[in-house]
Design a protein around this motif. Structure first.
Motif, PDB file in Angstrom:
ATOM      1  N   LYS A 145     -10.269   0.375   5.948  1.00  0.00           N
ATOM      2  CA  LYS A 145      -9.999   0.138   4.525  1.00  0.00           C
ATOM      3  C   LYS A 145     -10.341   1.328   3.645  1.00  0.00           C
ATOM      4  N   VAL A 146     -10.970   2.354   4.217  1.00  0.00           N
ATOM      5  CA  VAL A 146     -11.330   3.562   3.469  1.00  0.00           C
ATOM      6  C   VAL A 146     -10.573   4.739   4.059  1.00  0.00           C
ATOM      7  N   ILE A 147      -9.937   5.508   3.179  1.00  0.00           N
ATOM      8  CA  ILE A 147      -9.245   6.724   3.598  1.00  0.00           C
ATOM      9  C   ILE A 147      -9.979   7.886   2.925  1.00  0.00           C
ATOM     10  N   ASN A 148     -10.907   8.473   3.668  1.00  0.00           N
ATOM     11  CA  ASN A 148     -11.703   9.572   3.117  1.00  0.00           C
ATOM     12  C   ASN A 148     -10.805  10.728   2.694  1.00  0.00           C
ATOM     13  N   GLY A 149     -11.163  11.355   1.576  1.00  0.00           N
ATOM     14  CA  GLY A 149     -10.422  12.501   1.086  1.00  0.00           C
ATOM     15  C   GLY A 149      -9.136  12.167   0.373  1.00  0.00           C
TER      16      GLY A 149
ATOM     17  N   ASN B 190       7.158   7.102  -0.104  1.00  0.00           N
ATOM     18  CA  ASN B 190       7.352   6.203   1.040  1.00  0.00           C
ATOM     19  C   ASN B 190       6.475   6.600   2.220  1.00  0.00           C
ATOM     20  N   GLN B 191       6.411   7.896   2.491  1.00  0.00           N
ATOM     21  CA  GLN B 191       5.563   8.365   3.592  1.00  0.00           C
ATOM     22  C   GLN B 191       4.089   8.087   3.311  1.00  0.00           C
ATOM     23  N   ALA B 192       3.669   8.314   2.062  1.00  0.00           N
ATOM     24  CA  ALA B 192       2.262   8.094   1.697  1.00  0.00           C
ATOM     25  C   ALA B 192       1.889   6.622   1.836  1.00  0.00           C
ATOM     26  N   LEU B 193       2.788   5.741   1.450  1.00  0.00           N
ATOM     27  CA  LEU B 193       2.514   4.313   1.570  1.00  0.00           C
ATOM     28  C   LEU B 193       2.454   3.890   3.039  1.00  0.00           C
ATOM     29  N   ALA B 194       3.305   4.467   3.872  1.00  0.00           N
ATOM     30  CA  ALA B 194       3.260   4.179   5.310  1.00  0.00           C
ATOM     31  C   ALA B 194       1.968   4.728   5.920  1.00  0.00           C
ATOM     32  N   PHE B 195       1.552   5.895   5.460  1.00  0.00           N
ATOM     33  CA  PHE B 195       0.284   6.512   5.884  1.00  0.00           C
ATOM     34  C   PHE B 195      -0.875   5.571   5.569  1.00  0.00           C
ATOM     35  N   LYS B 196      -0.903   5.110   4.326  1.00  0.00           N
ATOM     36  CA  LYS B 196      -1.951   4.184   3.880  1.00  0.00           C
ATOM     37  C   LYS B 196      -1.923   2.895   4.690  1.00  0.00           C
ATOM     38  N   GLU B 197      -0.754   2.346   4.887  1.00  0.00           N
ATOM     39  CA  GLU B 197      -0.614   1.082   5.615  1.00  0.00           C
ATOM     40  C   GLU B 197      -1.086   1.215   7.056  1.00  0.00           C
TER      41      GLU B 197
ATOM     42  N   SER C 129      -2.913   0.519  -6.123  1.00  0.00           N
ATOM     43  CA  SER C 129      -1.747  -0.260  -5.705  1.00  0.00           C
ATOM     44  C   SER C 129      -0.436   0.404  -6.103  1.00  0.00           C
ATOM     45  N   ASP C 130      -0.496   1.396  -6.979  1.00  0.00           N
ATOM     46  CA  ASP C 130       0.712   2.037  -7.491  1.00  0.00           C
ATOM     47  C   ASP C 130       0.670   3.531  -7.176  1.00  0.00           C
ATOM     48  N   TYR C 131       1.614   3.994  -6.354  1.00  0.00           N
ATOM     49  CA  TYR C 131       1.641   5.402  -5.961  1.00  0.00           C
ATOM     50  C   TYR C 131       1.799   6.319  -7.171  1.00  0.00           C
ATOM     51  N   SER C 132       2.655   5.959  -8.110  1.00  0.00           N
ATOM     52  CA  SER C 132       2.871   6.805  -9.287  1.00  0.00           C
ATOM     53  C   SER C 132       1.582   6.981 -10.083  1.00  0.00           C
ATOM     54  N   GLU C 133       0.811   5.912 -10.192  1.00  0.00           N
ATOM     55  CA  GLU C 133      -0.485   5.976 -10.882  1.00  0.00           C
ATOM     56  C   GLU C 133      -1.442   6.908 -10.124  1.00  0.00           C
ATOM     57  N   TRP C 134      -1.479   6.767  -8.804  1.00  0.00           N
ATOM     58  CA  TRP C 134      -2.328   7.638  -7.986  1.00  0.00           C
ATOM     59  C   TRP C 134      -1.893   9.088  -8.124  1.00  0.00           C
ATOM     60  N   LEU C 135      -0.594   9.338  -8.057  1.00  0.00           N
ATOM     61  CA  LEU C 135      -0.063  10.699  -8.168  1.00  0.00           C
ATOM     62  C   LEU C 135      -0.429  11.320  -9.511  1.00  0.00           C
ATOM     63  N   LYS C 136      -0.324  10.549 -10.581  1.00  0.00           N
ATOM     64  CA  LYS C 136      -0.704  11.054 -11.908  1.00  0.00           C
ATOM     65  C   LYS C 136      -2.185  11.422 -11.929  1.00  0.00           C
ATOM     66  N   SER C 137      -3.027  10.587 -11.360  1.00  0.00           N
ATOM     67  CA  SER C 137      -4.458  10.848 -11.315  1.00  0.00           C
ATOM     68  C   SER C 137      -4.758  12.116 -10.520  1.00  0.00           C
ATOM     69  N   VAL C 138      -4.152  12.238  -9.343  1.00  0.00           N
ATOM     70  CA  VAL C 138      -4.359  13.412  -8.488  1.00  0.00           C
ATOM     71  C   VAL C 138      -3.905  14.677  -9.211  1.00  0.00           C
ATOM     72  N   THR C 139      -2.761  14.601  -9.865  1.00  0.00           N
ATOM     73  CA  THR C 139      -2.224  15.757 -10.581  1.00  0.00           C
ATOM     74  C   THR C 139      -3.115  16.118 -11.772  1.00  0.00           C
ATOM     75  N   ASN C 140      -3.581  15.126 -12.510  1.00  0.00           N
ATOM     76  CA  ASN C 140      -4.456  15.390 -13.655  1.00  0.00           C
ATOM     77  C   ASN C 140      -5.790  15.995 -13.230  1.00  0.00           C
ATOM     78  N   ASN C 141      -6.281  15.621 -12.067  1.00  0.00           N
ATOM     79  CA  ASN C 141      -7.592  16.091 -11.641  1.00  0.00           C
ATOM     80  C   ASN C 141      -7.595  17.522 -11.116  1.00  0.00           C
ATOM     81  N   ILE C 142      -6.434  18.164 -11.118  1.00  0.00           N
ATOM     82  CA  ILE C 142      -6.350  19.547 -10.655  1.00  0.00           C
ATOM     83  C   ILE C 142      -6.904  20.523 -11.690  1.00  0.00           C
TER      84      ILE C 142
ATOM     85  N   GLU D  52      -8.750  10.592  -2.571  1.00  0.00           N
ATOM     86  CA  GLU D  52      -8.895  10.415  -4.020  1.00  0.00           C
ATOM     87  C   GLU D  52      -8.446   9.016  -4.446  1.00  0.00           C
ATOM     88  N   LEU D  53      -8.902   8.035  -3.671  1.00  0.00           N
ATOM     89  CA  LEU D  53      -8.720   6.601  -3.934  1.00  0.00           C
ATOM     90  C   LEU D  53      -7.314   6.083  -3.668  1.00  0.00           C
ATOM     91  N   LEU D  54      -6.529   6.765  -2.860  1.00  0.00           N
ATOM     92  CA  LEU D  54      -5.232   6.221  -2.456  1.00  0.00           C
ATOM     93  C   LEU D  54      -5.413   4.845  -1.825  1.00  0.00           C
TER      94      LEU D  54
END
Length: 170
Positions: A28-32, A13-20, A40-53, A34-36
């Protein structure tokens, strides 16, 4: 006191408010992030961020990347920063690190502190230096980079805009 923390499901919820907040500010660009800004889906973004570690799960089109939310003493997300451990051909002009501070929290020294903290993470990861890119008209980011030891290295053009690469030796 600013802390860097890894994104989790609890931050959705906080991340979506941050983005909004960026989008509401016509950014429209949030540098750093990782494409947040493009997901459109936070869970998808979180999985990507976690996998890229880690090397075993990093997206083959990416490099190993650590992404952190910067939270203030109230645990409010005030910024985001990523650390790319290596640079591929695409990233050579974008550097090892990107960061953004939410519009309502700017001019409080957060970006400088976030970069200072990520330099420690980079050093602990065995990195010797970071390269950071910045558009020439982004004076606040230039000051942030220079205050963390950034030295001008070279210039390049991206989408008809001139930008500079700074190097920070760890």
């Amino acid at each position: 006191m600013l802390k860097l923390i890894r994104p989790t499901k609890e931050h959705e919820n906080q991340a979506l408010a941050f983005k909004e907040e960026f989008f509401s500010n016509d950014e429209k660009v949030i540098n750093g992030s990782e494409l947040l800004d493009q997901m459109s889906d936070y869970s998808e973004w979180l999985k990507s961020v976690t996998n890229n570690i880690c090397e075993e799960t990093v997206n083959p089109d990416w490099v190993i990347t650590d992404t952190f939310f910067a939270v203030n003493e109230s645990n409010k997300i005030v910024g985001i920063i990523d650390l790319r451990h290596t640079l591929n051909d695409f990233l050579k002009d974008f550097g090892n690190c990107g960061y953004s501070v939410r519009p309502s929290e700017r001019k409080k020294g957060y970006a400088t502190d976030m970069l200072r903290q990520i330099l420690k993470v980079a050093k602990e990861s065995g990195m010797d230096e970071l390269h950071l890119s910045v558009e020439r008209d982004n004076e606040p980011s230039i000051r942030t980079i220079k205050s963390n030891g950034g030295i001008y290295e070279r210039s390049f053009e991206f989408e008809s805009q001139m930008a500079d690469i700074y190097r920070i030796v760890l």
